[in-house]
Design a protein around this motif. Structure first.
Motif, PDB file in Angstrom:
ATOM      1  N   ARG A 162     -13.698  -1.774   3.182  1.00 12.87           N
ATOM      2  CA  ARG A 162     -12.909  -2.930   3.613  1.00 12.87           C
ATOM      3  C   ARG A 162     -11.604  -2.502   4.283  1.00 12.87           C
ATOM      4  O   ARG A 162     -11.226  -3.036   5.336  1.00 12.87           O
ATOM      5  N   VAL A 213      -7.547   5.081  -2.871  1.00  9.55           N
ATOM      6  CA  VAL A 213      -9.010   5.101  -2.903  1.00  9.55           C
ATOM      7  C   VAL A 213      -9.529   6.501  -3.194  1.00  9.55           C
ATOM      8  O   VAL A 213     -10.375   6.706  -4.084  1.00  9.55           O
ATOM      9  N   TRP A 267       0.799  -1.221   0.000  1.00  9.30           N
ATOM     10  CA  TRP A 267       0.000   0.000   0.000  1.00  9.30           C
ATOM     11  C   TRP A 267       0.835   1.276   0.000  1.00  9.30           C
ATOM     12  O   TRP A 267       0.454   2.255  -0.659  1.00  9.30           O
ATOM     13  N   LEU A 269     -13.883  -0.810  -1.577  1.00  8.33           N
ATOM     14  CA  LEU A 269     -12.514  -0.946  -1.078  1.00  8.33           C
ATOM     15  C   LEU A 269     -12.278  -0.053   0.138  1.00  8.33           C
ATOM     16  O   LEU A 269     -11.594  -0.459   1.090  1.00  8.33           O
TER      17      LEU A 269
END
Length: 333
Positions: A304, A257, A158, A301
């Protein structure tokens, strides 16, 4: 103008579009390399990451253009039967038709009406110098390459993805500036102060000529510079992600995101004013349909990743109770 020496590429025009695209790629490479150096990541891994993203990003952008923008039939025909392809006079002028060794079509009045290619070219679709790219295709292709490199080189997932997000969107801004100089991705006709007039031979001129809005010796009608709208949105979004979201993100992956979601919203809005020919369905352009799907995916996403971050860490396993010390047996004797 350079002769590539390769038959399926031919003469290459070094245009402002490719100059802007190159600037964006070089700047992005430098930013990724600096990020890798600050975070103790091998510079060769970082450069490989940039290279594979660039290669697969271009291929993905080309593939989606072929499949989704309505050019698949033309590319198939120019490969298997060029006689089925017809380029009208607005798209391919007489001089260019002769340069391509095409068959110029002349009407009874002796006027040039269009061109039929005579040479088969099965690699026309992948000609990187001929234009025709879609950003979402590049995102899918480049994203797939990034995933493979990150996994194979064991890079932090990430943190790497978050950094790539704002750098790629920054590069998109340069690409859209190049689109403006190239004249593609233009907006609808506008006689307001925002209207920009592109010259004869530009994509806007071709489209307006096909619909009888301009003559052969006239410039295109003034259109909205939707390329610059998106360039401004991309630069602003990249700055917001790098200077704000990256510093204050609540969970790993939030920059990705937020960046992709906001870009999807901006793209859906800008597509309302675009007027260049491209694919679509149910009154929406291909990019609007993809944006809706992408936005929905980013909502899922986000939920989550946020929930994963909020989950409490399991307590460490309790150590087994220590046994009481046993008395030593008395010495024999």
């Amino acid at each position: 103008r350079l002769n590539s020496g390769i038959s399926w590429i031919g003469t290459v025009d070094i245009t402002a579009y490719f100059l802007a695209l190159t600037i964006g790629m070089v700047l992005g490479s430098v930013l990724v390399w600096r990020w890798a150096r600050r975070n103790g990541i091998d510079k060769n891994d970082a450069l490989d990451l940039v290279l594979w993203i660039a290669v697969f990003g271009l291929v993905g952008a080309k593939l989606m253009h072929v499949l989704a923008d309505g050019y698949l039939g033309e590319y198939v025909n120019i490969c298997v039967d060029p006689s089925k392809v017809f380029w009208d006079k607005w798209r391919v002028g007489l001089a260019y038709c002769r340069e391509l060794h095409g068959n110029a079509i002349i009407d009874e009045a002796g006027r040039y009406t269009g061109c039929v290619p005579t040479e088969s070219n099965c690699l026309a679709w992948i000609n990187l110098f001929a234009g025709g790219y879609t950003w979402y295709g590049g995102l899918i292709g480049g994203g797939a390459a990034a995933f493979l490199v990150i996994r194979s080189r064991k890079l932090p997932v990430w943190p790497t993805v978050d950094t790539l997000t704002w750098i790629v969107i920054l590069g998109l801004g340069f690409g859209r500036v190049g689109c403006f100089f190239n004249g593609c991705c233009f907006g609808e006709v506008s006689h307001s102060w925002l209207g920009v007039v592109f010259p004869a031979g530009s994509p806007a001129w071709v489209e307006h000529g096909k619909h009888g809005l301009v003559g052969a010796g006239e410039a295109a009608l003034p259109v909205l510079p939707t390329q610059l709208f998106e360039a401004f949105a991309a630069f602003a979004l990249a700055a917001f992600l790098a200077l704000w979201v990256e510093k204050k993100k609540r969970y790993p992956g939030e920059t990705f995101v937020v960046g992709i979601a906001l870009y999807a919203v901006a793209r859906m809005v800008i597509e309302i004013w675009r007027a260049d020919p491209r694919g679509g369905f149910l009154g929406l352009s291909t990019s609007q349909l993809v944006s809706i799907a992408v936005l929905a995916g980013m909502v899922v996403l986000h939920a989550r990743l946020r929930d994963r971050r909020a989950e409490p860490e399991p307590p460490p396993p309790s150590s087994p109770p220590s046994e009481p010390p046993q008395a030593e047996p008395p010495p024999a004797g």
